[in-house]
Design a protein around this motif. Structure first.
Motif, PDB file in Angstrom:
ATOM      1  N   TYR A 435       0.811  -1.209   0.000  1.00  0.00           N
ATOM      2  CA  TYR A 435       0.000   0.000   0.000  1.00  0.00           C
ATOM      3  C   TYR A 435       0.851   1.268   0.000  1.00  0.00           C
ATOM      4  O   TYR A 435       0.320   2.357   0.174  1.00  0.00           O
ATOM      5  CB  TYR A 435      -0.940  -0.013   1.207  1.00  0.00           C
ATOM      6  CG  TYR A 435      -1.950  -1.119   1.122  1.00  0.00           C
ATOM      7  CD1 TYR A 435      -3.088  -0.981   0.358  1.00  0.00           C
ATOM      8  CD2 TYR A 435      -1.728  -2.328   1.767  1.00  0.00           C
ATOM      9  CE1 TYR A 435      -4.005  -2.016   0.247  1.00  0.00           C
ATOM     10  CE2 TYR A 435      -2.636  -3.368   1.664  1.00  0.00           C
ATOM     11  CZ  TYR A 435      -3.778  -3.199   0.907  1.00  0.00           C
ATOM     12  OH  TYR A 435      -4.678  -4.223   0.791  1.00  0.00           O
ATOM     13  N   ARG A 600      -9.459   0.673   3.922  1.00  0.00           N
ATOM     14  CA  ARG A 600      -8.788   1.723   4.696  1.00  0.00           C
ATOM     15  C   ARG A 600      -7.900   2.575   3.790  1.00  0.00           C
ATOM     16  O   ARG A 600      -7.854   3.811   3.895  1.00  0.00           O
ATOM     17  CB  ARG A 600      -7.940   1.100   5.812  1.00  0.00           C
ATOM     18  CG  ARG A 600      -8.738   0.504   6.954  1.00  0.00           C
ATOM     19  CD  ARG A 600      -7.858   0.336   8.180  1.00  0.00           C
ATOM     20  NE  ARG A 600      -8.501  -0.488   9.181  1.00  0.00           N
ATOM     21  CZ  ARG A 600      -8.204  -1.763   9.406  1.00  0.00           C
ATOM     22  NH1 ARG A 600      -7.262  -2.355   8.684  1.00  0.00           N
ATOM     23  NH2 ARG A 600      -8.819  -2.449  10.338  1.00  0.00           N
ATOM     24  N   PHE A 601      -7.163   1.898   2.909  1.00  0.00           N
ATOM     25  CA  PHE A 601      -6.264   2.608   2.007  1.00  0.00           C
ATOM     26  C   PHE A 601      -7.041   3.564   1.108  1.00  0.00           C
ATOM     27  O   PHE A 601      -6.673   4.732   0.917  1.00  0.00           O
ATOM     28  CB  PHE A 601      -5.478   1.600   1.168  1.00  0.00           C
ATOM     29  CG  PHE A 601      -4.709   2.222   0.037  1.00  0.00           C
ATOM     30  CD1 PHE A 601      -3.524   2.899   0.280  1.00  0.00           C
ATOM     31  CD2 PHE A 601      -5.169   2.142  -1.275  1.00  0.00           C
ATOM     32  CE1 PHE A 601      -2.815   3.483  -0.755  1.00  0.00           C
ATOM     33  CE2 PHE A 601      -4.472   2.712  -2.314  1.00  0.00           C
ATOM     34  CZ  PHE A 601      -3.283   3.388  -2.059  1.00  0.00           C
ATOM     35  N   GLU A 604      -8.279   6.618   2.987  1.00  0.00           N
ATOM     36  CA  GLU A 604      -7.190   7.565   3.218  1.00  0.00           C
ATOM     37  C   GLU A 604      -6.878   8.353   1.955  1.00  0.00           C
ATOM     38  O   GLU A 604      -6.612   9.558   2.003  1.00  0.00           O
ATOM     39  CB  GLU A 604      -5.941   6.817   3.702  1.00  0.00           C
ATOM     40  CG  GLU A 604      -6.056   6.295   5.125  1.00  0.00           C
ATOM     41  CD  GLU A 604      -4.831   5.495   5.538  1.00  0.00           C
ATOM     42  OE1 GLU A 604      -3.853   5.475   4.761  1.00  0.00           O
ATOM     43  OE2 GLU A 604      -4.858   4.901   6.630  1.00  0.00           O
ATOM     44  N   GLU A 605      -6.881   7.662   0.803  1.00  0.00           N
ATOM     45  CA  GLU A 605      -6.610   8.348  -0.459  1.00  0.00           C
ATOM     46  C   GLU A 605      -7.712   9.358  -0.767  1.00  0.00           C
ATOM     47  O   GLU A 605      -7.434  10.468  -1.254  1.00  0.00           O
ATOM     48  CB  GLU A 605      -6.503   7.316  -1.598  1.00  0.00           C
ATOM     49  CG  GLU A 605      -5.281   6.425  -1.514  1.00  0.00           C
ATOM     50  CD  GLU A 605      -3.989   7.219  -1.583  1.00  0.00           C
ATOM     51  OE1 GLU A 605      -3.767   7.885  -2.610  1.00  0.00           O
ATOM     52  OE2 GLU A 605      -3.228   7.188  -0.598  1.00  0.00           O
ATOM     53  N   SER A 607      -9.514  10.951   1.430  1.00  0.00           N
ATOM     54  CA  SER A 607      -9.387  12.083   2.362  1.00  0.00           C
ATOM     55  C   SER A 607      -8.304  13.066   1.931  1.00  0.00           C
ATOM     56  O   SER A 607      -8.314  14.228   2.348  1.00  0.00           O
ATOM     57  CB  SER A 607      -9.077  11.566   3.768  1.00  0.00           C
ATOM     58  OG  SER A 607      -7.794  10.974   3.815  1.00  0.00           O
ATOM     59  N   LYS A 608      -7.376  12.613   1.108  1.00  0.00           N
ATOM     60  CA  LYS A 608      -6.306  13.496   0.628  1.00  0.00           C
ATOM     61  C   LYS A 608      -6.763  14.385  -0.522  1.00  0.00           C
ATOM     62  O   LYS A 608      -6.093  15.355  -0.866  1.00  0.00           O
ATOM     63  CB  LYS A 608      -5.100  12.667   0.183  1.00  0.00           C
ATOM     64  CG  LYS A 608      -4.439  11.883   1.304  1.00  0.00           C
ATOM     65  CD  LYS A 608      -3.332  11.004   0.759  1.00  0.00           C
ATOM     66  CE  LYS A 608      -2.717  10.127   1.846  1.00  0.00           C
ATOM     67  NZ  LYS A 608      -1.690   9.213   1.310  1.00  0.00           N
TER      68      LYS A 608
END
Length: 609
Positions: A435, A600-601, A604-605, A607-608
């Motif tokens: 990841y 999850r990954f 997170e991506e 949210s960026k």
């Protein structure tokens, strides 16, 4: 009886910065001011009422401080010391190597208003007042009287050793004059040959530890290497003097020390005999197997401990540099993280302790291994070096705990290779996770210059879209070393690596497959371990399907492997073919989709954005 601060104590120390032996060091009583911890030691200001001097206490005084026997504003009697000058600031620093507590904390810090000619006599905190007594009441003892009182019953050899001036490793610096250290050899490298523009010769390293647990690496070249290689023995204690210090090269250092030592043919090395010593054996800083990811392809070496799951036969590996063959043996270990990793042992470790482990593999022994290089073969792998230490069933708390866990729980637990799962990424180097460094296929294929100067590493998520059925999907391999074999004259197969004939060989995958993602598609080179997971069978089994009947089972097996999504860790580099450079993408590690981790990954991506 009341004890006194020594008048002009700091001036006395400055005038006598490095006594030749502890018996010649003046016994000085000072007040401890501004006591505070720094690392595993305590620093303070040594005060005589008129002057102060920055100082450090020996590590064995930590217990006195923790028990409350020595406190800030207390008094200590300095029995042995070294006065260093810090090279950058030229500030003096007192390294106390031996001392004893005189009183616990006093109510006040003795100030500059005390008369110099008076002996300052102080009582402990619970007594009232400060008593001044004439200076002549302070009785000075000769060195012989002190030695007789403290060591009167000690053996002659030990009494002689006590008069030797020994410096702690922490007090050494390149600007210091003569010094002697008392250290244990906690690691010893092999004697290696070298050849460069300045000549050729031999070289080897040792790791040295003193009684405070401080370590330093010492290197010997040419005549010194030949002189001291047989002199130094693992685990023994030595007095060493007349060595040189320099700032450690961080690229090659193996211990935590700002300096490294070089011994030449004029250096003195004397084995310590007939003395009781508290210098510790080799120290380990274990890294759990599931936390090896941040160390992949880094310069930092690691220590691991694990239960041996399997041990391979010894293989002969041919070096590309000089065509020599060296023995290699792989062991697979596991720990409480329920992850396994392969450790490659070389040379004497492969034939010595490696054979011992093979003989007792059925009992699942525990091994502790110091100084291993972390590589990215199969995602994460470990390799022993010449300086590595392997201990079988060591008497360590971690060993007993691991053995107890394995017998009660681990033996029946499901174990996964650390390289096949998600590995923790490191902020230092961005390696090596399924990841981390995630890119699309188009990012690679649209940049034909990727991997031109050096290999580039990425992670991709893609599905297998096509496996060409008529390609050469495997090669004939030696069962011992996995290298390619050729048909021998008469019968059997010839292995160039092992230099022998064998009646049988095995097949190992070496194939290409097309993969796709929403941005495009490309061809990947896939090797045996990853191909077995993707295809779902070994190359020998797939070859048997191809040979049976009309080969329908072979075609079906390849079809079942397509349109399945995987995570791939790939290496991108440039190869030259027919005078034309081509981009080659090879799979280094493969993993099935863990939907929880993948979710999850993706969150997170998102949210960026």
């Amino acid at each position: 009886m009341a004890d006194s601060i020594t008048p002009n104590a700091i001036s006395t120390i400055i005038q006598n910065p490095s006594p030749d032996s502890s018996s010649e060091a003046p016994q000085i009583v000072v007040q401890v001011v501004d006591l505070k911890p720094v690392g595993n030691r305590f620093t303070f200001n040594a005060s005589d009422g008129k002057m102060k001097l920055k100082a450090t206490l020996p590590s064995n005084m930590s217990s006195e401080i923790n028990l409350g026997d020595l406190q800030n504003l207390g008094l200590i009697r300095i029995l042995d010391y070294t006065l260093n000058v810090l090279p950058k600031t030229q500030e003096k620093c007192l390294i106390v190597t031996k001392c004893e507590v005189v009183t616990t904390a006093l109510k006040i810090e003795i100030g500059n208003d005390v008369k110099e000619e008076a002996g300052i006599v102080l009582k402990p905190k619970n007594e009232v007042g400060i008593i001044l007594k004439p200076k002549q009441e302070v009785v000075a003892k000769s060195a012989n009287e002190i030695l007789h009182e403290q060591h009167g019953n000690t053996a002659p050899a030990a009494r002689m050793a006590m008069t030797r001036r020994v410096n702690p490793l922490v007090s050494l610096n390149p600007y210091q004059g003569n010094w002697t250290i008392k250290v244990r050899v906690t690691n010893k490298g092999t004697l290696r040959s070298y050849k460069n523009a300045r000549g050729e010769g031999h070289v080897f390293n040792v790791e040295l530890t003193d009684e405070d647990g401080t370590q330093i690496q010492a290197t010997m070249f040419k005549e010194a290497a030949e002189k001291f290689y047989n002199k130094f023995e693992m685990g023994k204690v030595y007095y060493i003097s007349r060595g040189l210090l320099k700032v450690a090269n961080k690229q090659f250092k193996t211990v935590q020390n700002d300096y490294e030592m070089t011994l030449n043919e004029n250096s003195e090395v004397e084995e310590v005999k007939g003395e009781v010593t508290s210098i510790p054996e080799a120290k380990f800083t274990f890294v759990p197997i599931d936390q090896l990811g941040p160390y992949v392809n880094g310069r930092e070496l690691v220590d691991v401990i694990g239960v041996v799951q399997s041990v391979s036969q010894s293989l002969s590996i041919r070096r590309k540099s000089n065509n020599d063959t060296i023995p290699k043996r792989d062991i697979t270990i596991a720990d409480e993280s329920k992850k396994t990793v392969v450790v490659s042992l070389w040379n004497d470790l492969a034939t010595g302790v490696g054979q011992e482990l093979l003989d007792i593999a059925d009992s699942f022994p525990v091994v502790a291994i110091k100084s291993l290089k972390v590589g990215d073969f199969q995602g994460v792998s470990l390799s022993a070096l010449s300086r590595s230490i392997v201990l079988v069933n060591p008497e360590l708390p971690e060993s007993k705990k691991l053995s107890s866990w394995y017998n009660s729980e681990g033996r029946g637990a499901s174990m996964d290779s650390v390289g096949s799962g998600v590995i923790s990424a490191s902020p230092k180097n961005g390696l090596r996770s399924m990841y981390s460094d995630r890119v699309s296929l188009s990012h690679i294929t649209s940049n034909p210059s990727l991997g031109e100067n050096k290999p580039e590493y990425f992670s991709v998520k893609a599905c297998v879209s096509y496996i060409k059925p008529d390609q050469a999907m495997w090669y004939r391999a030696c069962k011992q070393c996995n290298k390619k074999v050729t048909e021998a004259i008469g019968s059997g197969y010839w292995c160039e690596g092992c230099q022998k004939n064998d009646e049988e060989c095995s097949l190992r995958y070496i194939m290409v497959m097309k993969v796709s993602d929403p941005t495009g598609e490309t061809w990947l080179s896939v090797f045996n371990e990853q191909a077995e997971k993707i295809i779902g069978c070994t190359a020998d089994e797939l070859d048997k399907m191809k040979q049976d009947g009309d080969g329908s089972s072979y075609q079906l097996k390849l079809k079942e492997a397509t349109w399945v999504t995987h995570l791939f860790r790939v290496t991108v580099k440039q190869n030259e073919y027919m005078s034309e450079k081509r981009q080659r993408i090879a799979v280094g590690a493969q993993s099935s989709i863990d939907f929880v981790a993948e979710s999850r990954f993706l969150l997170e991506e998102i949210s960026k954005l």
